[in-house]
Motif scaffolding. Structure first.
Motif, short mmCIF file in Angstrom:
data_model
loop_
_atom_site.label_atom_id
_atom_site.label_comp_id
_atom_site.label_asym_id
_atom_site.label_seq_id
_atom_site.Cartn_x
_atom_site.Cartn_y
_atom_site.Cartn_z
N ALA A 9 0.84 -1.20 0.00
CA ALA A 9 0.00 0.00 0.00
C ALA A 9 0.87 1.24 0.00
O ALA A 9 1.92 1.29 0.66
CB ALA A 9 -0.93 0.01 1.21
N ILE A 10 0.43 2.25 -0.74
CA ILE A 10 1.15 3.51 -0.86
C ILE A 10 0.18 4.65 -0.59
O ILE A 10 -0.93 4.65 -1.13
CB ILE A 10 1.77 3.67 -2.27
N VAL A 11 0.58 5.59 0.24
CA VAL A 11 -0.20 6.80 0.48
C VAL A 11 0.65 8.01 0.11
O VAL A 11 1.80 8.11 0.56
CB VAL A 11 -0.67 6.90 1.94
N ASN A 12 0.09 8.88 -0.69
CA ASN A 12 0.77 10.11 -1.08
C ASN A 12 0.11 11.30 -0.38
O ASN A 12 -1.11 11.41 -0.38
CB ASN A 12 0.67 10.32 -2.59
N ILE A 13 0.92 12.16 0.22
CA ILE A 13 0.39 13.37 0.85
C ILE A 13 0.25 14.44 -0.22
O ILE A 13 1.23 14.89 -0.80
CB ILE A 13 1.30 13.86 1.99
N SER A 14 -0.98 14.83 -0.49
CA SER A 14 -1.28 15.82 -1.51
C SER A 14 -1.75 17.10 -0.82
O SER A 14 -1.18 17.50 0.19
CB SER A 14 -2.35 15.25 -2.46
N VAL B 112 -8.18 20.45 -5.40
CA VAL B 112 -9.62 20.50 -5.66
C VAL B 112 -10.19 21.89 -5.41
O VAL B 112 -11.30 22.19 -5.83
CB VAL B 112 -10.38 19.47 -4.79
N GLU B 113 -9.44 22.73 -4.73
CA GLU B 113 -9.85 24.12 -4.48
C GLU B 113 -8.65 25.03 -4.75
O GLU B 113 -8.05 25.58 -3.83
CB GLU B 113 -10.33 24.27 -3.04
N VAL C 273 -3.90 11.51 0.33
CA VAL C 273 -4.51 12.25 1.43
C VAL C 273 -4.33 13.73 1.17
O VAL C 273 -3.21 14.19 0.90
CB VAL C 273 -3.89 11.85 2.78
N LEU C 274 -5.42 14.49 1.25
CA LEU C 274 -5.40 15.91 0.93
C LEU C 274 -5.65 16.71 2.22
O LEU C 274 -6.80 16.93 2.61
CB LEU C 274 -6.49 16.25 -0.09
N LEU D 176 -9.97 13.88 1.41
CA LEU D 176 -9.82 15.19 2.03
C LEU D 176 -9.87 15.07 3.55
O LEU D 176 -10.77 14.42 4.10
CB LEU D 176 -10.95 16.12 1.58
N VAL D 177 -8.90 15.67 4.21
CA VAL D 177 -8.91 15.78 5.69
C VAL D 177 -8.67 17.26 5.97
O VAL D 177 -7.58 17.69 6.32
CB VAL D 177 -7.81 14.90 6.32
N ASP D 178 -9.71 18.05 5.81
CA ASP D 178 -9.57 19.50 5.79
C ASP D 178 -10.57 20.23 6.69
O ASP D 178 -10.70 21.45 6.61
CB ASP D 178 -9.70 20.03 4.37
N GLY D 179 -11.26 19.49 7.55
CA GLY D 179 -12.22 20.12 8.42
C GLY D 179 -13.43 20.69 7.70
O GLY D 179 -14.13 21.54 8.23
#
Length: 249
Positions: free
Chosen positions: A143-148, A153-154, A189-190, A239-242
């Motif tokens: 598994a690979i996760v990239n921090i974006s 998207v905005e 992950v954004l 998205l983890v942006d509140g």
């Protein structure tokens, strides 16, 4: 728990990378860390992992970390591709406090900075994927996760180079189409505005949760996406942006 599994975390000296390494170690992962400073070595010693200094822009540095992982644990099960801001980011992006009313300079960004952003935000993942995919294929998956960034998207002039990560999202789709049947997953992950990056009060008030995002909240999302519990999640932008993006529309 991921006891016995090995995860590589890039740009792990501070911030999201360090928080992700802590979250993974707490869940039983053996972590291999890389950063351009000795902070990754200090953290690796604390977490019982291993580390090597290096840059995401240098294939030789990534290969050296992979070689160290295989020599140390004999396996690589996961990767967290993290990186910092490009040199061509706006003054607001580079400043210690984010202020959307600052003076931004989209057309003043030179070609060199755009190319450097591509190097940091897209090719870092491509380079690592070239190196670890055969290893994961032989192991039967990974598994690979990239921090974006929410800036994909905005898009906003305060952090212009984030739009380059749209290419990363496209690459992620292509990658998952090709390697999903090999048991390899890739997600992005954004993050929104994170607590280690102070913002003006107006930005916090405009976020539905009324605060910045905690580093641990990003790290816990990363850890989940690398876990077996996320086995059916691949090719996604999380998205983890509140709720900031929703509020801005």
């Amino acid at each position: 728990m991921a006891t016995g599994k090995t995860a590589l975390v890039i740009a792990a000296g501070h911030g999201i990378g360090a928080a992700s390494a802590r979250a993974l170690a707490a869940q039983g992962w053996r972590v291999g860390l890389m950063s351009t400073s000795d902070a990754c070595e200090t953290l690796a010693a604390e977490l019982g992992g291993f580390a090597r200094r290096g840059s995401v822009t240098e294939t030789a540095d990534l290969q050296a970390l992979i070689d160290l992982a295989l020599a140390t644990t004999g396996r690589i099960d996961a990767v967290v591709n993290n990186t910092g801001h490009g040199a061509g980011s706006s003054a607001a992006t580079q400043a210690s406090t984010y202020n959307p009313d600052g003076d931004h300079h989209l057309l003043d960004i030179g070609d060199t900075d755009w190319h450097h952003g591509l190097d940091l935000y897209v090719l870092n993942v491509v380079r690592m994927a070239r190196l670890v995919t055969p290893i994961m294929q032989r192991r039967g998956g990974g598994a690979i996760v990239n921090i974006s960034s929410l800036g994909t998207v905005e898009p906003r002039p305060e952090y212009p180079l984030s739009v380059l990560r749209l290419a990363l999202h496209g690459f992620t789709k292509l990658y998952t189409d090709r390697y999903g049947r090999d048991g390899i997953r890739m997600n992005n992950v954004l993050p929104g505005f994170v607590e280690n990056w102070p913002v003006v009060d107006a930005v916090q008030r405009g976020t539905p949760i009324g605060r910045t995002v905690k580093l641990t909240e990003i790290a816990d999302t990363v850890a989940f996406l690398l876990s077996d519990g996320a086995g059916a999640i691949t090719g996604q932008n999380i998205l983890v942006d509140g709720g900031l993006v929703r509020a801005a529309r």
